[in-house]
Design a protein around this motif. Structure first.
Motif: not given
Length: 183
Positions: A71, A74-75, A77, A80
């Motif tokens: 998780e 995504e937290k 970001s 990414k």
């Protein structure tokens, strides 16, 4: 081939560090056994895993190329966004690593089938590190992304006077990985 390459300078580390401080409890996600499963048996570190080993008791961690996103991917970001900005298309094991001042990662070599097909990157976010690699002692500063050859002995120490926080990640070997374009 160089044992370490500067991939990118002047990365704004503040968004990473601010979010980690706002979510300091995330450092408690993994216990010591989980760190071994992640692929690191590092006594003086804490890890927030973003992409980690998919648990398999049929092979050793160093030979396991199965992975799963947590998780935290995504937290956080910003990670990414970094991958996109440096054109890393296939990130593999990825995590934030925390080391206290003076903490040491003893010289080691990443061996096993997993590592044969991966490139390793290191981005100090807070504090300064010294890395011994290929017989050279180098200073690694926050905001500079490095690729390093993890197939030869390397070790590091947090030489700063504050908690060291870094992002360490692997990417599948690819001739388009960012360190191939540095002259």
């Amino acid at each position: 081939m160089n044992s370490i390459v500067v991939v990118k300078n002047n990365i704004d580390v503040n968004p990473f560090v601010s979010k980690l401080y706002d979510n300091w409890k995330d450092w408690n996600y993994m216990d010591d056994q989980d760190r071994v499963i992640f692929g690191h048996n590092l006594e003086q570190t804490k890890i927030v895993p973003l992409i980690t080993v998919k648990n398999s008791f049929s092979c050793k961690v160093r030979d396991n190329d199965k992975q799963v996103s947590t998780e935290f991917l995504e937290k956080y970001s910003e990670v990414k966004d970094l991958f996109k900005s440096i054109k890393v298309k296939k990130p593999c094991r990825t995590g934030f690593v925390k080391m206290n001042p003076g903490a040491v990662i003893k010289p080691n070599v990443d061996d096993g089938n997993y590592y044969k097909t991966r490139d390793r990157y290191f981005l100090p976010l807070q504090s300064t590190y010294h890395m011994l690699i290929g017989g050279n002692l180098l200073r690694l500063d926050p905001g500079v992304l490095y690729w390093f050859n993890h197939h030869i002995p390397y070790g590091m120490v947090n030489v700063g006077n504050t908690v060291g926080i870094s992002l360490m990640f692997d990417a599948l070997h690819n001739r388009n990985n960012p360190h191939h374009f540095i002259k």
